[in-house]
Design a protein around this motif. Structure first.
Motif, PDB file in Angstrom:
ATOM      1  N   MET A 348       0.825  -1.200   0.000  1.00 40.88           N
ATOM      2  CA  MET A 348       0.000   0.000   0.000  1.00 40.88           C
ATOM      3  C   MET A 348       0.864   1.257   0.000  1.00 40.88           C
ATOM      4  N   VAL A 349       0.372   2.281  -0.691  1.00 43.54           N
ATOM      5  CA  VAL A 349       0.938   3.630  -0.603  1.00 43.54           C
ATOM      6  C   VAL A 349      -0.028   4.423   0.276  1.00 43.54           C
ATOM      7  N   VAL A 350       0.433   4.848   1.444  1.00 44.22           N
ATOM      8  CA  VAL A 350      -0.446   5.457   2.444  1.00 44.22           C
ATOM      9  C   VAL A 350      -0.112   6.938   2.569  1.00 44.22           C
ATOM     10  N   ASP A 351      -1.110   7.784   2.337  1.00 43.48           N
ATOM     11  CA  ASP A 351      -0.873   9.225   2.293  1.00 43.48           C
ATOM     12  C   ASP A 351      -2.001   9.963   3.000  1.00 43.48           C
ATOM     13  N   ALA A 352      -1.761  11.225   3.294  1.00 45.65           N
ATOM     14  CA  ALA A 352      -2.799  12.200   3.675  1.00 45.65           C
ATOM     15  C   ALA A 352      -3.702  11.693   4.796  1.00 45.65           C
ATOM     16  N   ASP A 353      -5.017  11.652   4.544  1.00 40.00           N
ATOM     17  CA  ASP A 353      -5.963  11.314   5.614  1.00 40.00           C
ATOM     18  C   ASP A 353      -5.812   9.887   6.112  1.00 40.00           C
ATOM     19  N   ALA A 354      -5.305   8.981   5.298  1.00 41.80           N
ATOM     20  CA  ALA A 354      -5.034   7.625   5.789  1.00 41.80           C
ATOM     21  C   ALA A 354      -3.906   7.651   6.817  1.00 41.80           C
ATOM     22  N   LEU A 355      -2.933   8.540   6.643  1.00 38.78           N
ATOM     23  CA  LEU A 355      -1.883   8.700   7.643  1.00 38.78           C
ATOM     24  C   LEU A 355      -2.450   9.258   8.945  1.00 38.78           C
ATOM     25  N   ASN A 356      -3.406  10.175   8.823  1.00 38.94           N
ATOM     26  CA  ASN A 356      -4.024  10.739  10.018  1.00 38.94           C
ATOM     27  C   ASN A 356      -4.817   9.688  10.784  1.00 38.94           C
ATOM     28  N   VAL A 357      -5.408   8.745  10.060  1.00 39.86           N
ATOM     29  CA  VAL A 357      -6.080   7.631  10.730  1.00 39.86           C
ATOM     30  C   VAL A 357      -5.055   6.793  11.496  1.00 39.86           C
ATOM     31  N   LEU A 358      -3.929   6.496  10.858  1.00 38.20           N
ATOM     32  CA  LEU A 358      -2.884   5.717  11.515  1.00 38.20           C
ATOM     33  C   LEU A 358      -2.335   6.432  12.750  1.00 38.20           C
ATOM     34  N   ALA A 359      -2.312   7.767  12.704  1.00 40.43           N
ATOM     35  CA  ALA A 359      -1.813   8.525  13.852  1.00 40.43           C
ATOM     36  C   ALA A 359      -2.645   8.247  15.099  1.00 40.43           C
ATOM     37  N   GLY A 360      -3.918   7.970  14.911  1.00 41.71           N
ATOM     38  CA  GLY A 360      -4.791   7.647  16.039  1.00 41.71           C
ATOM     39  C   GLY A 360      -4.818   6.168  16.384  1.00 41.71           C
ATOM     40  N   HIS A 361      -4.191   5.357  15.538  1.00 41.55           N
ATOM     41  CA  HIS A 361      -4.168   3.903  15.747  1.00 41.55           C
ATOM     42  C   HIS A 361      -2.793   3.394  15.330  1.00 41.55           C
ATOM     43  N   ARG A 362      -1.756   3.768  16.076  1.00 45.29           N
ATOM     44  CA  ARG A 362      -0.385   3.525  15.649  1.00 45.29           C
ATOM     45  C   ARG A 362      -0.045   2.042  15.553  1.00 45.29           C
ATOM     46  N   ASN A 363      -0.757   1.207  16.293  1.00 47.67           N
ATOM     47  CA  ASN A 363      -0.482  -0.227  16.222  1.00 47.67           C
ATOM     48  C   ASN A 363      -0.787  -0.804  14.841  1.00 47.67           C
ATOM     49  N   TYR A 364      -1.571  -0.084  14.058  1.00 52.94           N
ATOM     50  CA  TYR A 364      -1.910  -0.564  12.714  1.00 52.94           C
ATOM     51  C   TYR A 364      -0.764  -0.368  11.723  1.00 52.94           C
ATOM     52  N   ILE A 365       0.201   0.477  12.050  1.00 50.55           N
ATOM     53  CA  ILE A 365       1.304   0.712  11.111  1.00 50.55           C
ATOM     54  C   ILE A 365       2.051  -0.591  10.839  1.00 50.55           C
ATOM     55  N   SER A 366       2.293  -1.362  11.895  1.00 45.50           N
ATOM     56  CA  SER A 366       3.010  -2.626  11.722  1.00 45.50           C
ATOM     57  C   SER A 366       2.146  -3.699  11.061  1.00 45.50           C
ATOM     58  N   ARG A 367       0.848  -3.434  10.898  1.00 39.52           N
ATOM     59  CA  ARG A 367      -0.035  -4.391  10.221  1.00 39.52           C
ATOM     60  C   ARG A 367      -0.090  -4.150   8.713  1.00 39.52           C
ATOM     61  N   LEU A 368       0.522  -3.069   8.262  1.00 35.83           N
ATOM     62  CA  LEU A 368       0.512  -2.791   6.826  1.00 35.83           C
ATOM     63  C   LEU A 368       1.195  -3.923   6.063  1.00 35.83           C
ATOM     64  N   PRO A 369       0.743  -4.209   4.856  1.00 39.83           N
ATOM     65  CA  PRO A 369       1.374  -5.273   4.071  1.00 39.83           C
ATOM     66  C   PRO A 369       2.854  -5.000   3.837  1.00 39.83           C
ATOM     67  N   LYS A 370       3.625  -6.061   3.690  1.00 45.78           N
ATOM     68  CA  LYS A 370       5.053  -5.943   3.426  1.00 45.78           C
ATOM     69  C   LYS A 370       5.282  -5.125   2.155  1.00 45.78           C
ATOM     70  N   GLY A 371       6.268  -4.227   2.207  1.00 45.83           N
ATOM     71  CA  GLY A 371       6.583  -3.395   1.052  1.00 45.83           C
ATOM     72  C   GLY A 371       5.753  -2.142   0.946  1.00 45.83           C
ATOM     73  N   SER A 372       4.994  -1.814   1.994  1.00 53.58           N
ATOM     74  CA  SER A 372       4.160  -0.604   1.960  1.00 53.58           C
ATOM     75  C   SER A 372       5.009   0.651   2.151  1.00 53.58           C
ATOM     76  N   ILE A 373       4.496   1.760   1.619  1.00 52.67           N
ATOM     77  CA  ILE A 373       5.222   3.028   1.617  1.00 52.67           C
ATOM     78  C   ILE A 373       4.333   4.117   2.211  1.00 52.67           C
TER      79      ILE A 373
END
Length: 503
Positions: A348-373
């Motif tokens: 996945m390429v994660v940008d903008a508002d999707a990053l803001n979602v991750l900011a509130g749920h930081r444990n999900y960052i490590s759940r991103l598929p391998k090779g995500s940017i």
């Protein structure tokens, strides 16, 4: 191009001296010849020069430059600060060589310093301290720096502005750093040059080749690099004569809430202008007609929601997924983004508002598929890693995030930096301030998505996309000027940027 910590640069000097072989005073002379040549190309012999030299090798460089300029007919005033009665051997040698040269008004400061008059006609050469400095300037040297900065003279720094440390300046005293107009860096740039808060000290910087050992540079490891066009051209894949659209990947772009269809359009156009085979844009019902009309080359997939991304979708048939541009911050969208991350096995390429979602749920960052940017700007990154005092701390925290989460990060800025999970950092050299406009980041997302979909490795996709995105911005600047540029201009210049890379 490699960027080395200051300790490694000392080792490169030592290796060159031992293995060329060359005496250290002769290496200093070689550096000084390059410095004098660069200075003489900028200012004619009518320009009065005032040189401030310290007791170490940076001062030795300054004294040698003074001698070389004087021999070219320049009028030079020199102030050598030797308050402890202790000069480095090469500085002492260049002091002796300077004694026999005309056109030099020489002063050795051993106690009291009587400042010279500096006008806006003068050029100051700063050779007080080099890149080996490891603590803030204080006392008399700090006072000299403040005097130089307060003058109307133009300032040229040798290798690095005095008082600026080569890497971290978090706890430095900013008032005690020379504010150079031009920095003439020897052989290689310093990491500190690439940080926004140091621009007021470094000014314009130019690299001067002084012939350090190419073998040593090649063999010495570093985590920091500058992206160069030749390296990026090497990454570009050639296309088979019998290729078809299925060979260049299928991309899914999840973008655009009500009122923000433009973000999805910019990202989609950029993706299509960067070689993707097929693109599907997942949009709410309200944006479907807008996207289909604006980007007829893309297919659309409608979300059940009329106004936002509210339902994750199947991603199995895609080679890469882009998510975030213009998504908005509704509760429905937040839940859908998290579900999409959990369900997705595609990079996945994660940008903008999707990053803001991750900011509130930081444990999900490590759940991103391998090779995500991840492609954050500095504020988006700080929402993920916490408040940072400066660019060095921001880079340090971004490297730690990339390592612990196993993701790639494109930290956007004047020198956008691509950070790998292994901690390698690649600073981009293309782009200009005209790109500081709404939608520019959406364009980058589209380019990264296209390359990932075509099978480029994540590091290569991130580096190549960032370089070409900046190159398109540079082309747009020539056509439109910086003030008049829009993100759409960057998209329109992508084809020419890719053609330049191909050629």
């Amino acid at each position: 191009m490699k960027i080395f910590p200051t300790q490694s640069i000392k080792e490169l000097d030592a290796y060159t001296i031992e293995n060329e072989p060359i005496a250290s005073i002769d290496l200093m002379e070689r550096a000084s010849l390059a410095l004098a040549k660069a200075i003489a190309e900028r200012w004619d012999a009518e320009t009065p020069f005032t040189v401030f030299a310290g007791p170490g090798n940076n001062g030795g460089d300054a004294l040698a430059v003074s001698r070389l300029l004087a021999k070219k007919g320049y009028k030079v005033s020199v102030y050598l600060f030797n308050t402890k009665g202790e000069l480095s051997p090469d500085c002492e040698t260049n002091k002796e060589r300077l004694a026999d040269v005309e056109n030099v008004d020489f002063h050795e400061v051993t106690s009291q310093f009587v400042p010279p008059v500096l006008t806006d006609d003068h050029v100051v050469i700063d050779g007080l301290f080099g890149s080996g400095l490891n603590k803030p300037l204080s006392g008399g040297f700090a006072a000299v720096v403040k005097y130089i900065n307060a003058s109307p003279a133009r300032i040229v720094a040798i290798d690095v502005p005095s008082g600026l440390m080569g890497e971290e300046n978090t706890f430095n005293i900013r008032a005690n750093i020379v504010r150079a107009d031009v920095t003439l860096s020897l052989q290689l740039p310093k990491l500190a040059f690439l940080f926004a808060e140091n621009q007021e000290f470094v000014g314009e910087w130019e690299l001067l080749d002084i012939g350090l050992s190419e073998d040593a540079i090649e063999e010495t490891d570093t985590d920091y690099f500058l992206l160069e066009g030749e390296d990026m051209q090497y990454l570009l894949k050639t296309r088979n004569k019998f290729a078809h659209k299925g060979d260049f990947g299928r991309a899914l772009l999840i973008a655009g809430a009500q009122g923000m269809a433009g973000a999805s359009i910019l990202a989609a156009k950029a993706c299509l202008r960067s070689g993707v085979g097929l693109l599907t844009v997942h949009v709410p019902y309200c944006n479907n007609m807008i996207v289909q009309t604006s980007v007829p080359e893309a297919m659309t997939e409608m979300d059940p929601s009329d106004t936002c991304f509210a339902c994750p979708t199947d991603t199995d048939e895609y080679q890469a997924v882009g998510i975030g541009p213009g998504l908005g911050k509704s509760e429905e969208t937040e839940a859908a983004v998290l579900e999409q991350i959990d369900a997705c096995q595609t990079p996945m390429v994660v940008d903008a508002d999707a990053l803001n979602v991750l900011a509130g749920h930081r444990n999900y960052i490590s759940r991103l598929p391998k090779g995500s940017i991840l492609t954050p700007h500095p504020k988006e990154l700080e929402r993920l890693v916490g408040k940072c005092q400066d660019s060095y701390e921001r880079l340090t925290k971004a490297r730690e995030l990339a390592r612990t989460a196993g993701v790639y990060i494109v930290l956007k800025g004047a020198y956008s930096v691509i950070i790998t999970p292994q901690g390698k950092c690649y600073f981009n050299t293309t782009g200009n301030p005209g790109m500081a406009t709404g939608g520019s980041g959406d364009v980058l997302t589209g380019v990264v998505l296209a390359l990932l979909s075509q099978g480029y490795a994540p590091q290569d996709a991130a580096c190549l996309a960032t370089y070409v995105h900046g190159l398109a911005g540079d082309i747009a600047r020539k056509k439109q000027g910086m003030m008049g540029m829009t993100a759409g201009d960057i998209v329109n210049c992508l084809p020419l940027a890719w053609r330049m890379m191909e050629e």
